[in-house]
Design an enzyme around this catalytic site. Structure first.
Site, short mmCIF file in Angstrom:
data_model
loop_
_atom_site.label_atom_id
_atom_site.label_comp_id
_atom_site.label_asym_id
_atom_site.label_seq_id
_atom_site.Cartn_x
_atom_site.Cartn_y
_atom_site.Cartn_z
N HIS A 50 -2.61 -2.40 10.16
CA HIS A 50 -2.09 -3.76 10.19
C HIS A 50 -0.83 -3.81 11.05
O HIS A 50 -0.07 -2.84 11.08
CB HIS A 50 -1.69 -4.25 8.79
CG HIS A 50 -2.84 -4.51 7.87
ND1 HIS A 50 -3.19 -5.78 7.46
CD2 HIS A 50 -3.71 -3.67 7.27
CE1 HIS A 50 -4.23 -5.71 6.65
NE2 HIS A 50 -4.57 -4.44 6.52
N GLU A 101 0.83 -1.22 0.00
CA GLU A 101 0.00 0.00 0.00
C GLU A 101 0.86 1.26 0.00
O GLU A 101 0.54 2.25 0.67
CB GLU A 101 -1.00 0.01 1.16
CG GLU A 101 -2.25 -0.79 0.87
CD GLU A 101 -3.45 -0.42 1.73
OE1 GLU A 101 -3.63 0.78 2.04
OE2 GLU A 101 -4.22 -1.33 2.07
N GLU A 144 -0.84 1.17 -6.40
CA GLU A 144 0.08 0.91 -5.30
C GLU A 144 1.41 0.39 -5.84
O GLU A 144 1.50 -0.03 -7.00
CB GLU A 144 -0.49 -0.17 -4.35
CG GLU A 144 -1.79 0.20 -3.68
CD GLU A 144 -2.31 -0.93 -2.80
OE1 GLU A 144 -1.58 -1.94 -2.60
OE2 GLU A 144 -3.45 -0.83 -2.31
N HIS A 202 -0.59 -8.32 -2.32
CA HIS A 202 -1.66 -7.66 -1.59
C HIS A 202 -2.93 -7.90 -2.39
O HIS A 202 -3.15 -7.29 -3.44
CB HIS A 202 -1.39 -6.15 -1.47
CG HIS A 202 -2.48 -5.40 -0.78
ND1 HIS A 202 -2.71 -4.06 -0.97
CD2 HIS A 202 -3.44 -5.81 0.10
CE1 HIS A 202 -3.73 -3.67 -0.25
NE2 HIS A 202 -4.21 -4.73 0.41
N ASP A 249 -0.24 -9.02 2.60
CA ASP A 249 -1.63 -8.91 3.06
C ASP A 249 -2.50 -9.72 2.11
O ASP A 249 -2.96 -9.23 1.09
CB ASP A 249 -2.05 -7.44 3.09
CG ASP A 249 -3.50 -7.25 3.52
OD1 ASP A 249 -4.15 -8.24 3.90
OD2 ASP A 249 -3.99 -6.11 3.44
N TYR A 297 -6.38 4.66 -8.54
CA TYR A 297 -5.89 3.90 -7.38
C TYR A 297 -4.79 2.94 -7.81
O TYR A 297 -5.04 1.95 -8.50
CB TYR A 297 -7.00 3.12 -6.68
CG TYR A 297 -6.52 2.54 -5.36
CD1 TYR A 297 -6.68 3.25 -4.18
CD2 TYR A 297 -5.86 1.31 -5.31
CE1 TYR A 297 -6.21 2.75 -2.97
CE2 TYR A 297 -5.38 0.81 -4.11
CZ TYR A 297 -5.56 1.53 -2.94
OH TYR A 297 -5.08 1.04 -1.75
N ASP A 300 -2.73 -11.03 7.20
CA ASP A 300 -1.34 -11.00 6.71
C ASP A 300 -0.68 -12.36 6.95
O ASP A 300 -0.72 -12.88 8.06
CB ASP A 300 -0.57 -9.89 7.41
CG ASP A 300 -1.26 -8.54 7.24
OD1 ASP A 300 -0.89 -7.81 6.31
OD2 ASP A 300 -2.19 -8.25 8.02
#
Length: 318
Positions: free
Chosen positions: A277, A62, A103, A158, A192, A101, A237
């Site tokens: 997290h 992220e 990452e 992720h 994750d 969006y 995770d």
């Protein structure tokens, strides 16, 4: 009698500290929207530096550093915090199905204990299963001479919560391609995974090859809470290793979340400013060079001698 017990306890702690200093730590940490805003908070950056500098290799997820300023700032903060080690960062391209969006996967690692030997951005074009991932894995191969396996591969992921089952199953195809491409069986998958609670139904687990293949070992125990909020308790995770050789190289019971809120005495609000997290981590056993073994052996022996001397002296006085 009480004093003798305390001396025995200090003896055991000294030996444990001397032996435990040689572990090689691999971590995975979802930073929860890490970008310029979070990087502007000095207390948050110091806490991140404290967490990440515990690890020889730390996978960050992220990372949403659209301006390209937050990651360099984090790396510099880590270098200032821990001057005993050298740190470098390796980042994927920005990944995501939409421009709004995206990452990055980022590996921050100690360049004095581990080297990057290869990297591979998974193309996500498997015939019949194209575009399986929202954020396709950025696979990195490392050389770590101090570890018993020397050479290993990390596959980060992720998952998208609404597509967890499919993405976890597709990770199996990534694993097979990487094994074949690099002829390396020492592979760890981590990140994750959203592999719990409402995102991975129990009835769907039999359809996930990453779970059903007996050559894969899921190291984070089920029902382990990797989330910060008191209102949640989910094992999102995970760390998974492929093959018996890699599994035997793991320090038993070392795979666990790192509760930085408790460790650094933060309120829930302060901890959530860092992330929602906890990082997950695992230790690899170290087989050092003869010279390094001599240092550790000397340190351990000196600790034993020092504490035994204290105990004998105390008993004589009694």
């Amino acid at each position: 009698m009480m004093s003798t017990s305390l001396l025995l306890l200090s003896f055991l702690l000294a030996v444990t500290a001397a032996q435990g200093a040689s572990g090689f730590r691999i971590c995975a940490f979802n930073l929860h929207h890490f970008g310029a805003s979070k990087a502007s908070k000095n207390d948050v950056m110091i806490t991140l530096a404290r967490i990440i500098s515990r690890c020889d290799v730390c996978l960050l997820q992220e990372v949403r550093d659209s301006k390209g300023t937050a990651l360099p700032k984090l790396l510099e903060t880590i270098k200032r915090y821990d001057k005993q080690n050298k740190y470098e960062a390796l980042a994927s391209e920005r990944l995501g199905r939409t421009e709004s969006y995206q990452e990055q996967y980022v590996f921050i690692y100690r360049s004095n204990t581990v080297k990057v030997t290869d990297q591979f951005q998974y193309p996500d074009n498997l015939p019949g299963d194209e575009d399986a991932f929202s954020r396709e894995p950025f696979v990195v191969r490392f050389s770590a001479p101090r570890t018993s396996i020397k050479d290993f591969v990390l596959i980060p992921q992720h998952t998208t919560p609404t597509n967890t089952t499919k993405e976890l199953d597709a990770l199996y195809d990534v694993l097979q391609q990487v094994r074949k491409m690099w002829k390396n069986e020492n592979v760890m998958l981590l990140g994750d995974f959203n592999a719990d609670c409402g995102y991975l139904a129990k009835k769907n687990r039999k359809h996930v090859r990453l779970i059903t293949d007996s050559s894969l070992h899921w190291l984070i125990p089920e029902n382990t809470d990797t989330t910060v909020k008191l209102t949640t308790s989910c094992s999102y995770d995970r760390i998974v290793v492929h093959g018996e050789r890699f599994y035997r190289a793991v320090v038993p019971s070392s795979a666990q979340p790192f509760n930085f809120q408790q460790e650094y005495r933060l309120t829930e609000e302060q901890a959530l400013d860092v992330s929602d997290h906890y990082p997950v981590e695992v230790l690899l056993e170290v087989v050092s060079s003869r010279a390094f073994n001599g240092v550790i052996s000397f340190t351990s022996s000196f600790a034993v001698f020092q504490c035994l001397s204290c105990i004998i002296y105390h008993l004589i006085l009694l």
